[in-house]
Design a protein around this motif. Sequence first.
Motif, PDB file in Angstrom:
ATOM      1  N   PRO A   9       0.808  -1.231   0.000  1.00 34.19           N
ATOM      2  CA  PRO A   9       0.000   0.000   0.000  1.00 34.19           C
ATOM      3  C   PRO A   9       0.836   1.275   0.000  1.00 34.19           C
ATOM      4  O   PRO A   9       0.418   2.271  -0.577  1.00 34.19           O
ATOM      5  CB  PRO A   9      -0.844  -0.114   1.266  1.00 34.19           C
ATOM      6  CG  PRO A   9      -0.177  -1.143   2.104  1.00 34.19           C
ATOM      7  CD  PRO A   9       0.571  -2.061   1.186  1.00 34.19           C
ATOM      8  N   THR A  10       2.054   1.241   0.617  1.00 32.13           N
ATOM      9  CA  THR A  10       2.845   2.485   0.614  1.00 32.13           C
ATOM     10  C   THR A  10       3.245   2.853  -0.812  1.00 32.13           C
ATOM     11  O   THR A  10       3.265   4.022  -1.167  1.00 32.13           O
ATOM     12  CB  THR A  10       4.144   2.341   1.439  1.00 32.13           C
ATOM     13  OG1 THR A  10       4.751   1.101   1.119  1.00 32.13           O
ATOM     14  CG2 THR A  10       3.877   2.430   2.921  1.00 32.13           C
ATOM     15  N   TYR A  11       3.536   1.834  -1.602  1.00 25.51           N
ATOM     16  CA  TYR A  11       3.939   2.080  -2.987  1.00 25.51           C
ATOM     17  C   TYR A  11       2.801   2.734  -3.758  1.00 25.51           C
ATOM     18  O   TYR A  11       2.963   3.785  -4.383  1.00 25.51           O
ATOM     19  CB  TYR A  11       4.338   0.742  -3.615  1.00 25.51           C
ATOM     20  CG  TYR A  11       4.735   0.793  -5.069  1.00 25.51           C
ATOM     21  CD1 TYR A  11       5.724   1.659  -5.508  1.00 25.51           C
ATOM     22  CD2 TYR A  11       4.141  -0.051  -5.994  1.00 25.51           C
ATOM     23  CE1 TYR A  11       6.102   1.682  -6.839  1.00 25.51           C
ATOM     24  CE2 TYR A  11       4.518  -0.034  -7.331  1.00 25.51           C
ATOM     25  CZ  TYR A  11       5.489   0.837  -7.745  1.00 25.51           C
ATOM     26  OH  TYR A  11       5.859   0.862  -9.069  1.00 25.51           O
ATOM     27  N   LEU A  12       1.615   2.118  -3.668  1.00 22.21           N
ATOM     28  CA  LEU A  12       0.461   2.639  -4.399  1.00 22.21           C
ATOM     29  C   LEU A  12       0.112   4.049  -3.927  1.00 22.21           C
ATOM     30  O   LEU A  12      -0.114   4.955  -4.728  1.00 22.21           O
ATOM     31  CB  LEU A  12      -0.732   1.694  -4.189  1.00 22.21           C
ATOM     32  CG  LEU A  12      -1.944   1.945  -5.074  1.00 22.21           C
ATOM     33  CD1 LEU A  12      -1.567   1.858  -6.542  1.00 22.21           C
ATOM     34  CD2 LEU A  12      -3.043   0.932  -4.759  1.00 22.21           C
ATOM     35  N   ARG A  13       0.120   4.222  -2.595  1.00 20.16           N
ATOM     36  CA  ARG A  13      -0.229   5.527  -2.039  1.00 20.16           C
ATOM     37  C   ARG A  13       0.772   6.582  -2.515  1.00 20.16           C
ATOM     38  O   ARG A  13       0.406   7.705  -2.870  1.00 20.16           O
ATOM     39  CB  ARG A  13      -0.219   5.450  -0.505  1.00 20.16           C
ATOM     40  CG  ARG A  13      -1.346   6.241   0.126  1.00 20.16           C
ATOM     41  CD  ARG A  13      -1.332   6.133   1.648  1.00 20.16           C
ATOM     42  NE  ARG A  13      -1.542   4.781   2.136  1.00 20.16           N
ATOM     43  CZ  ARG A  13      -0.764   4.186   3.059  1.00 20.16           C
ATOM     44  NH1 ARG A  13       0.263   4.814   3.583  1.00 20.16           N
ATOM     45  NH2 ARG A  13      -1.028   2.958   3.452  1.00 20.16           N
ATOM     46  N   SER A  14       2.039   6.190  -2.514  1.00 13.68           N
ATOM     47  CA  SER A  14       3.094   7.120  -2.894  1.00 13.68           C
ATOM     48  C   SER A  14       2.966   7.541  -4.366  1.00 13.68           C
ATOM     49  O   SER A  14       3.149   8.713  -4.713  1.00 13.68           O
ATOM     50  CB  SER A  14       4.431   6.441  -2.621  1.00 13.68           C
ATOM     51  OG  SER A  14       5.481   7.177  -3.139  1.00 13.68           O
TER      52      SER A  14
END
Lengths: 223, 306
Positions: A9-14
């Motif tokens: 999720p951090t990747y997508l959010r970023s």
Amino acid sequence: MPLDALSDPTYLRSIIRLSLTVSLVAVLVSTVLSLPIAFAVGFADFRGKRFVTAVINTGMGFPSVVVGLLVWYVLSNQGPLGTLNLIYTPEAMIISQCVLAAPVITGVALSAVESVDDAVRDAAYGVGGTRADVALITLKEARYGVITGILAGFGRAISEVGSVLIVGGNIAYADGTSKTRTLTTAIQFEVRKGEFEVALILGAVLLVLVLLVNGVVLRLGGR
Amino acid sequence: MEYRRREVLGASAAGIAAAVGGCLGDSDDDGEGSIAGEELAMATTTSTEATGLLDELNAAFRERFGTRVAANADGTGAAIRSARDGNADVILVHARSQEDEFMREGYGVNRRDLLFNDFVVVGPSDDPAGVGDTEQATAAFEAIADAEATFVSRGDESGTHTKELVIWSEAGLEPGGEWYQELGQGMGETLTNANESGAYTLSDRGTYLSRDDLDLEILLQGPIEGGPELLANPYGIMAVNPEIHDDVNYQLAMAYIGFVTSPEGQAVIEDFTANGEQLFFPEALSEDPDFQQYVPEGWQPDGSEE
């Protein structure tokens, strides 16, 4: 893999955050630059006005890879602005998106201003309005067109691939945060890996984002 | 060929990396010499990124040094151009001829062999050109040309494209005609294209193995499975010369090169797998160091060239 687009999720959010930040800042800057031009040209009568309008309209169709290439040349460390170290940064992407979005916003806003009925202006003058009052009235009449222009500019910016790939470089860090990878260039990266399903889902995320932003802006615009 | 590098890796302990880490990472006085928090700009090729190897290496580097790596993945040609212009601090590519030119012209310093895998000729399983019966890369390409079977070329001056052109030229062939298609795209897109159109192509083993959606088959292997040396695929790493581009982060580039060529970095490469197979083989550690690796190929020690 650390950069699995959907499980991290951090990747997508970023990526989403970078896409939105870059596009919104670019649209904001473009709007600030474009509206005064649109109004100045729309109100004034001068020789060469048709030429200026033609230039703006041509800019609306400027090929994005060419813009990316030109911005790359200006910002590359060997280029005229190389000392600023902007190549492969979000700032470089904002610059190229401004170049792409500004003519769109200017062009659509200009035609909105020009299509305001002369009678409205005459009436405003007639009741003793100053130049500023008349401009305000016209702005109010043209506001839907102006908002459409801003949204069109946003659409051009956030859906952009060619130029951001060249000046941004599609960079993500190993910890799953994005430096210059946007939703569109992430799609490109997934396609390169043959992960078409992941790319499709990212595409759906992009569509939803565009819909959301359009909805919010139209709502604020009073429609 | 046999690869027993694990012993070498284990035996050498965490020496170099720990030493570099001690000097740079843990310096306690006013942070001078510390590289934590800075960012390394890397120009590299698509194969290292698309397989996921680079993420592993960069995550390990960050864990030790606190430094992030911004990797810009493109073909080798584009990566070298980017570094030549000073847009990168360190460069990791796989086309020795282009690397040597970069070094000879003074743009790069401290080149090291980093890792290797090999190239494979892949194509449709019914193999209309009979590539599977060949044993040399040149013969495989001849067979494709004779059959005028569709061949997709990356056509992007990447390391793989460079190797492909070398094979055509060694085979004495000049590919052309409708069966030879230049895509101008990365390895991943090229594999997808070949898969869809039933074409042959040249791929690095790593990118091919990291895909599990392909019907393409390996028809000719490189030296890793005993195939021809011509299909060897060595990767080199170089720092960009700070004498030419004074704004490159040379200290950081050398810390990175030190790390990835250390036992610790090499172990990351050795242990990296996709779909259960090892994709890359570490090459920086050796009981029998190859000093030739620092020297441009074909270089004459007596200065006879110019």
